[in-house]
Enzyme design. Structure first.
Site, PDB file in Angstrom:
ATOM      1  N   TRP A  75       2.014   1.648  -3.451  1.00  0.00           N
ATOM      2  CA  TRP A  75       0.980   2.176  -4.358  1.00  0.00           C
ATOM      3  C   TRP A  75       0.928   3.706  -4.241  1.00  0.00           C
ATOM      4  O   TRP A  75       0.811   4.403  -5.257  1.00  0.00           O
ATOM      5  CB  TRP A  75      -0.385   1.568  -4.042  1.00  0.00           C
ATOM      6  CG  TRP A  75      -1.467   2.140  -4.915  1.00  0.00           C
ATOM      7  CD1 TRP A  75      -2.334   3.153  -4.599  1.00  0.00           C
ATOM      8  CD2 TRP A  75      -1.757   1.787  -6.271  1.00  0.00           C
ATOM      9  NE1 TRP A  75      -3.145   3.441  -5.669  1.00  0.00           N
ATOM     10  CE2 TRP A  75      -2.817   2.622  -6.708  1.00  0.00           C
ATOM     11  CE3 TRP A  75      -1.226   0.840  -7.155  1.00  0.00           C
ATOM     12  CZ2 TRP A  75      -3.353   2.523  -7.993  1.00  0.00           C
ATOM     13  CZ3 TRP A  75      -1.761   0.759  -8.433  1.00  0.00           C
ATOM     14  CH2 TRP A  75      -2.813   1.595  -8.830  1.00  0.00           C
ATOM     15  N   TRP A 132      -8.640   7.660  -8.997  1.00  0.00           N
ATOM     16  CA  TRP A 132      -9.842   7.850  -9.817  1.00  0.00           C
ATOM     17  C   TRP A 132      -9.612   7.356 -11.242  1.00  0.00           C
ATOM     18  O   TRP A 132     -10.487   6.733 -11.841  1.00  0.00           O
ATOM     19  CB  TRP A 132     -10.268   9.320  -9.809  1.00  0.00           C
ATOM     20  CG  TRP A 132     -11.163   9.618  -8.637  1.00  0.00           C
ATOM     21  CD1 TRP A 132     -10.797  10.111  -7.421  1.00  0.00           C
ATOM     22  CD2 TRP A 132     -12.567   9.384  -8.561  1.00  0.00           C
ATOM     23  NE1 TRP A 132     -11.886  10.209  -6.595  1.00  0.00           N
ATOM     24  CE2 TRP A 132     -12.989   9.778  -7.264  1.00  0.00           C
ATOM     25  CE3 TRP A 132     -13.520   8.907  -9.457  1.00  0.00           C
ATOM     26  CZ2 TRP A 132     -14.327   9.685  -6.852  1.00  0.00           C
ATOM     27  CZ3 TRP A 132     -14.847   8.825  -9.050  1.00  0.00           C
ATOM     28  CH2 TRP A 132     -15.236   9.202  -7.770  1.00  0.00           C
ATOM     29  N   GLU A 146       0.833  -1.202   0.000  1.00  0.00           N
ATOM     30  CA  GLU A 146       0.000   0.000   0.000  1.00  0.00           C
ATOM     31  C   GLU A 146       0.874   1.262   0.000  1.00  0.00           C
ATOM     32  O   GLU A 146       0.567   2.248  -0.684  1.00  0.00           O
ATOM     33  CB  GLU A 146      -0.934  -0.002   1.210  1.00  0.00           C
ATOM     34  CG  GLU A 146      -1.997  -1.090   1.198  1.00  0.00           C
ATOM     35  CD  GLU A 146      -3.047  -0.875   0.130  1.00  0.00           C
ATOM     36  OE1 GLU A 146      -3.239   0.282  -0.299  1.00  0.00           O
ATOM     37  OE2 GLU A 146      -3.676  -1.856  -0.294  1.00  0.00           O
TER      38      GLU A 146
END
Length: 474
Positions: free
Chosen positions: A275, A379, A272
């Site tokens: 990322w 997004w 994470e």
């Protein structure tokens, strides 16, 4: 030049004292320090700081100011054009050196360069917000990575970042120039005061960040692999706003996570962090990431201009419980569980066919962790138009997602109380519930709770058809 000439430490998205390379380098330079924060609001209107971020910034600066004062330092606060303010302060104080961290934000990078160009002395720009410098992680051909897994593996091959730097115990302070009052910046809401949920949930500042990190890594890491997908629990770290404002560094978390045995949970947590690093890398190499799809064919997507549907989504009034719960959680505490972020984003983009940029802008205004790189990268990932993106035809079914990850309905009941008495069997699709079940729960669709604003099956087919059209025309 005399070592009595002060060094400016320009704090930006690194509002902490520990593991602060710029602050540490300034102290090692042996000069008296002039810590400075500039509230520069000249960013493009679409990316002006949102209300939730302004609330957080006020409290984070309060914490930083106190931490500096405890060590003999003084935080100078100024509001306005960064170049003009830095030129003025350097001229007034005779500052010989400037130390600052960097940012992947394209506007912030332009401001940083303009300040550096106008500063008369030495400028040292350090890495304070990421694990590695974006230009360090390159493909074998020297290019930027566009796929996450090879990027993450390349980061891991570097052996991890160096251990974090300790916070200074004492600061040799320069005579501070004129400082503005933080209270005069009006970062906090007036009437109506919508920040009650934020105050109840968060403790901005370096101390609050470290306390949350320690609690998570000590108690939740072992169960993180399974618990992180259940929004009703406390299975995620909730460290993202602290990371965004730099109250704790990714380097600190990397090394904290490697203490003891973390098992599968630690591996996922490190992924994470990587990322987040990947998104920062994308923005560094693609400055138009917040505005334009990386996969250019998506510029031809036949998006719908549906303001009532967008408003219903923003307000958590779509008639789809897991979506509404997520949007209401966002409004209440300025944060949303990561699994639910994917569900609500997929619903907006694919079931409603509303441009991903509209969702990105709403998150930017309402999230306490509104980070330009992560927000735009995530997004675009959900929309299918970004780097390493989820295929556009991967459309989350919000009913199935709710049943799988909120099986008992605790999350929906917390944020959509008008459905609290509805049996779990019907909670995630109340429009399919028998009339007697709705009546027993006091639910009147279209009155106490809205009917769905879109037929999920029809919305899915519409999205797939639009995607097929842009692929064939491309």
């Amino acid at each position: 030049m005399s070592t009595n000439a002060p060094a400016i430490v320009w704090f930006r998205n690194d509002l902490r004292l520990a593991d602060h390379a710029a602050l540490n380098a300034a102290i090692e330079a042996g000069r008296p320090l002039l810590p400075l924060f500039i509230l520069d609001e000249a960013a493009p209107d679409r990316w002006a700081m949102g209300g939730a971020s302004r609330w957080w910034l006020h409290h984070s600066l309060t914490s930083l100011r106190q931490s500096l004062a405890e060590r003999g330092g003084h935080l100078t606060l100024r509001r306005g054009d960064s170049v003009a303010i830095m030129t003025e302060i350097a001229g007034q104080t005779g500052a010989a050196e400037l130390f600052t961290g960097g940012s992947a934000d394209p506007w912030a990078r332009r401001v940083e360069q303009a300040v550096a160009d106008g500063f008369g002395g030495k400028v040292a720009r350090m890495r304070t917000s990421t694990l590695f410098h974006p230009d360090l992680v390159r493909t074998k051909g020297g290019g930027a990575y566009g796929v996450y897994t090879p990027f993450a593996n390349a980061c891991l091959a570097l052996g991890g970042p160096k251990p974090p730097l300790p916070a200074p115990t004492e600061i040799r302070a320069a005579k501070p120039p004129r400082s503005e009052r933080l209270e005069d910046w009006d970062l906090l809401p007036r009437k109506p005061d919508w920040a009650g949920g934020l105050r109840d949930t968060w403790t901005p500042g370096e101390t609050g960040a470290m306390e949350r990190a320690e609690a998570f890594l000590e108690h939740a890491m072992r169960g993180y692999a399974a618990a992180r997908d259940r929004p009703a629990g406390d299975g995620t770290s909730m460290l993202s706003p602290h990371l965004h404002f730099g109250e704790i560094s990714a380097v600190q978390l990397w090394h904290m996570a490697h203490r003891g045995s973390g098992g599968k949970g630690r591996e996922i947590f490190i992924r994470e962090l990587l990322w987040r690093e990947f998104c920062a890398n994308l923005l560094w190499h693609h400055p138009d990431l917040p505005e334009a799809p990386l996969k250019r064919e998506f510029a031809n997507m036949p998006w719908r201009d549906d303001k009532p549907a967008l408003a219903a989504w923003q307000q958590g009034r779509t008639g789809v419980p897991i979506v509404d719960a997520g949007m209401r959680q966002l409004w209440r505490i300025g944060w949303m569980h990561n699994r639910v972020r994917m569900i609500v984003a997929s619903f907006l983009i694919k079931h409603l066919m509303i441009p991903w940029q509209e969702g990105e802008a709403w998150f930017w205004d309402t999230l306490v962790d509104a980070d330009l790189a992560s927000n735009s990268g995530n997004w675009q990932w959900v929309a299918g138009c970004g780097a390493d993106a989820a295929p556009y035809f991967r459309i989350f079914n919000p009913v199935l997602q709710g049943c799988k990850f909120d099986a008992d309905g605790d999350y929906v009941r917390q944020f959509v109380p008008e459905l609290a008495r509805l049996d779990s069997r019907h909670l995630h699709a109340p429009w399919q519930a028998p009339a007697d079940a709705l009546e027993a729960a006091g639910v009147r669709l279209g009155e106490t709770y809205p009917n769905p604003i879109v037929d999920l099956a029809a919305g899915r087919e519409r999205a797939l058809s639009a995607y097929a059209d842009i692929r064939s025309s491309g």
